[in-house]
Write an enzyme that holds these catalytic residues in place. Structure first.
Site, PDB file in Angstrom:
ATOM      1  N   LYS A  20       6.163   7.131  -4.222  1.00 38.30           N
ATOM      2  CA  LYS A  20       5.356   6.860  -3.042  1.00 38.30           C
ATOM      3  C   LYS A  20       5.884   5.617  -2.336  1.00 38.30           C
ATOM      4  CE  LYS A  20       1.543   8.457  -5.890  1.00 38.30           C
ATOM      5  NZ  LYS A  20       0.467   8.008  -6.803  1.00 38.30           N
ATOM      6  N   ARG A  36       4.762  -0.053   0.831  1.00 39.55           N
ATOM      7  CA  ARG A  36       5.442  -0.662  -0.321  1.00 39.55           C
ATOM      8  C   ARG A  36       6.745  -1.281   0.161  1.00 39.55           C
ATOM      9  NH1 ARG A  36       4.751   2.934  -5.782  1.00 39.55           N
ATOM     10  NH2 ARG A  36       2.680   3.769  -5.335  1.00 39.55           N
ATOM     11  N   LYS A  68      -0.192  14.762 -20.528  1.00 38.52           N
ATOM     12  CA  LYS A  68      -0.528  15.270 -19.193  1.00 38.52           C
ATOM     13  C   LYS A  68      -0.719  16.772 -19.234  1.00 38.52           C
ATOM     14  CE  LYS A  68       1.556  11.630 -16.635  1.00 38.52           C
ATOM     15  NZ  LYS A  68       2.282  11.243 -15.435  1.00 38.52           N
ATOM     16  N   LYS A  74       8.604  16.958 -15.336  1.00 36.54           N
ATOM     17  CA  LYS A  74       7.810  15.723 -15.368  1.00 36.54           C
ATOM     18  C   LYS A  74       7.688  15.177 -16.786  1.00 36.54           C
ATOM     19  CE  LYS A  74       4.308  15.386 -12.510  1.00 36.54           C
ATOM     20  NZ  LYS A  74       3.007  15.658 -11.834  1.00 36.54           N
ATOM     21  N   ARG A  92      -4.916   3.993 -15.559  1.00 40.40           N
ATOM     22  CA  ARG A  92      -4.497   2.601 -15.359  1.00 40.40           C
ATOM     23  C   ARG A  92      -4.855   2.189 -13.937  1.00 40.40           C
ATOM     24  NH1 ARG A  92       0.424   5.690 -14.407  1.00 40.40           N
ATOM     25  NH2 ARG A  92       0.760   5.597 -12.165  1.00 40.40           N
ATOM     26  N   ASN A 122      -4.081   9.287 -13.977  1.00 37.89           N
ATOM     27  CA  ASN A 122      -3.435   8.030 -14.337  1.00 37.89           C
ATOM     28  C   ASN A 122      -4.503   7.096 -14.898  1.00 37.89           C
ATOM     29  OD1 ASN A 122      -0.812   8.745 -13.379  1.00 37.89           O
ATOM     30  ND2 ASN A 122      -1.611   8.510 -11.309  1.00 37.89           N
TER      31      ASN A 122
END
Lengths: 187, 455
Positions: free
Chosen positions: B236, B337, B116, B157, B291, B289
């Site tokens: 999130k 979610r 990253k 991170k 994916r 990301n």
């Protein structure tokens, strides 16, 4: 064939005949019985022939998923006269707990430690100790040992060579066997 | 050509991939751990194969077990889902070395975008503004030195993955020193890689991300943005599109710059570029990301494009098959979610048997979940039980449908965070579209819950 029982009152020749009889019955009947058990959704199937009978019972709680027909049940082969004891659902009893009774045969499953391709190791009938390699599972070219859970005799191997097996799949039955010659009482 | 896919994941995303396979006429085999034997995808897949014990390191994170499972079940492709090995270039390479198609970017692309920290520099060179940050952290002394250079507060991170795992906000050297070992161990557990880096933390930022899809032939489109500012501890919990915090022109410019930069940098397949947007509307690239993401249904509801099917077709070598002009965003979509966790107690995760499950319905309502009445929620994995996604021709209608759907959704037997979503839909910051990523943690979930009860 598995060395299931060694009743003390039988001669070596009779025992050899017993084993041959068991082997013949098992080879001829067990696959057909297991297949019928699997397809007919029965709990138990029994066939009698003269003094001998073979009863095949589905293990308690065994689900249908990923079960191949030939491994949906645990075959139990019994000697004449000892049927009631050898095929009851009771837990295995220690050998020689009642005079004249054959010792209860205890069966345990060897399970695959990995997902991969099954490669057979020792033949059915081989005497093994707990931890001995019975077969291997090929995990991307690396052989992973399938080991015996107990001291005993390899009673059955379920997958065919080259079959895919999953993690935790029961691949072989090992029948506990009393120590060789113990209590044989023969001269 | 892909005709039989091994799904190497669990939960709702395994089911989502299974559904994409069904619509494409592709057979699907589910690779599952012992703890997921009774999960819905395991029950519904064309075949299911146990690859290991509950411990993810020996199942969902075991490349040999997954590849071996694909080979013995006759699959020609592997879909990694999200998390676990989904962005692991060594895994993608191993999959390909065994003659299987990896559903995702090629190993070379994954490797190029793996770090990253490196990607930020690469995309900055292609015109994306980035946030000040560090290189990969060495020992504690090096980390403190880098933090001093970047400037506190800093966000720690993991370089190998996202989802809030291994992430901590450090406001001082003392906090940073305390968090480093925790972040390393979390990153190692979640991604098998404990490399960390730092990023300057912008107070009161919004999290906005751009969905892209690029085929093998360099044809790329963006599928607009998602606003994921409602987070707790960097995870999130509610996403929506369009972003209520950006102008139409700002959104278009961000999306166009993002897709231009990733195409120029050689990206391939579906991906998401994440940005922090400050109070003045300036967007800073933070990470990509490589994916499919949890919140991809927001974009699917908005554009009508099946992102998982797109991902599979791109990996199979097909051209994208549509152009930017075909991507027409319509209306407004919100995803909630639904997690097995207790919002009243620090979002503590729960496990147990779902005694009753009532899924909501109606126009514009989608519920993606692997849960069912009688399902045992295992304690070993993340707490996501499902995603409720609602669509409306405008934000007000989407919110109204969200309220109606959340009131219909019943999950008994396991604690869930449904209450926090109901509370959010009553809260002024959300209704006015001015939620920032730190708000929920700063104010506390309890305050939102209490306010909603009073209302």
């Amino acid at each position: 064939m598995p060395d299931l029982h060694r009743p003390g009152d039988r001669t070596a020749a009779q025992r050899a005949a017993d084993h041959a009889g068991i082997a013949g019955l098992a080879d001829a009947l067990v696959p057909a019985l297991v297949a019928r058990l699997s397809t007919a959704n029965l709990g138990e199937v029994e066939i009698r022939e003269g003094d001998w009978h073979v009863r095949v019972r589905r293990p308690a709680g065994a689900g249908p998923r990923r079960e191949r027909p030939h491994r949906a049940a645990l075959p139990i082969v019994a000697l004449p006269g000892a049927a009631a004891h050898a095929t009851t659902a009771q837990p295995p009893r220690p050998a020689g707990d009642a005079a004249g009774d054959p010792p209860g045969a205890r069966q345990e499953m060897a399970v695959s430690p990995a997902v991969g391709m099954f490669r057979p190791g020792v033949p059915v009938g081989t005497r093994v100790r707990a931890g001995d390699r019975i077969a291997t599972v090929d995990l991307l070219g690396i052989p992973i040992d399938v080991v015996s859970p107990i001291d005993g005799v390899v009673a059955e191997v379920y997958p065919q060579p080259g079959d895919g097996v999953e993690y935790g799949e029961e691949v072989a039955a090992v029948e506990s066997a009393p120590p060789p010659a113990a209590g044989a009482g023969e001269g | 050509m892909v005709s039989r896919i091994l799904i190497a994941n669990r939960g709702e995303i395994a089911l989502r991939i299974l559904r994409a396979c069904r619509t494409l006429g592709i057979e699907a085999v589910l690779a599952y751990s012992e703890a997921d034997r009774s999960s819905l995808p395991a029950l519904l897949a064309d075949e299911a194969i146990c690859i290991g014990p509950a411990d993810a390191k020996r199942s969902y994170l075991s490349a040999p077990a997954i590849i071996s499972a694909a080979l013995v079940t006759g699959c020609d492709a592997v879909h990694p889902g999200y998390g676990f090995l989904s962005e692991d270039d060594a895994f993608a390479e191993a999959v390909r070395a065994h003659g299987l198609t990896f559903i995702g970017p090629s190993p070379e692309v994954l490797e190029r975008f793996a770090s990253k920290e490196e990607v930020r520099r690469r995309l900055a060179a292609h015109g994306l503004p980035t946030i000040p940050g560090s290189g990969l952290l060495g020992d504690e002394a090096h980390a403190l030195e880098e933090a001093a250079r970047v400037g506190y507060p800093v966000l720690v991170k993991p370089s190998a993955g996202g989802g809030g795992k291994g992430m901590r906000l450090a406001r001082s050297a003392r906090e940073l020193a305390a968090f480093l070992p925790i972040c390393r161990s979390e990153a190692r557990a979640a991604f098998g890689d404990d490399a960390l880096y730092l990023e300057r933390w912008l107070e009161d930022n919004r999290h906005v991300e751009v969905q892209v899809a690029v085929d093998r032939y360099g044809h790329g489109v963006h599928l607009w943005e998602r606003d994921c500012s409602i987070q707790r501890r960097h995870q999130k919990i509610l996403e929506e599109s369009p972003s209520p915090a950006m102008t139409a022109a700002g959104r278009r410019e961000l999306a166009e710059r993002a897709v231009k930069a990733v195409v120029a940098a050689g990206y391939e397949n579906v991906g998401t570029l994440e940005f922090l947007v400050d109070a003045d509307g300036n967007a800073y690239f933070i990470e990509i990301n490589c994916r499919i993401q949890v919140e991809h249904p927001v974009t699917e509801m908005l554009t009508g494009i099946d992102l998982v099917a797109t991902q599979i077709r791109i990996a199979a070598g097909e051209p994208l098959g549509f152009t930017q002009a075909d991507v027409v965003p319509n209306g407004h979509a919100i995803e909630f979610r639904i997690n097995a966790e207790d919002p009243a107690h620090e979002f503590r995760p729960g496990a147990g048997t779902i005694e009753r499950l009532n899924a909501p319905g109606g126009p514009g309502v989608r519920f993606d979940s692997h849960a069912y009445t009688g399902y045992d929620v295992p304690p070993y994995y993340d707490s996501l039980l499902g995603k409720l996604v609602v669509w409306g021709p405008d934000r007000e209608t989407a919110i109204a449908r969200g309220k109606a759907a959340l009131s219909e959704l019943v999950i008994e037997g396991v604690i869930t965070n449904i209450a926090i979503h109901r509370a959010l839909l009553e809260s002024e910051p959300f209704l006015e579209g001015r939620f920032t990523t730190n708000l929920l943690d700063r104010v506390g979930a309890a305050a939102f819950l209490t306010a909603a009860e009073r209302a």
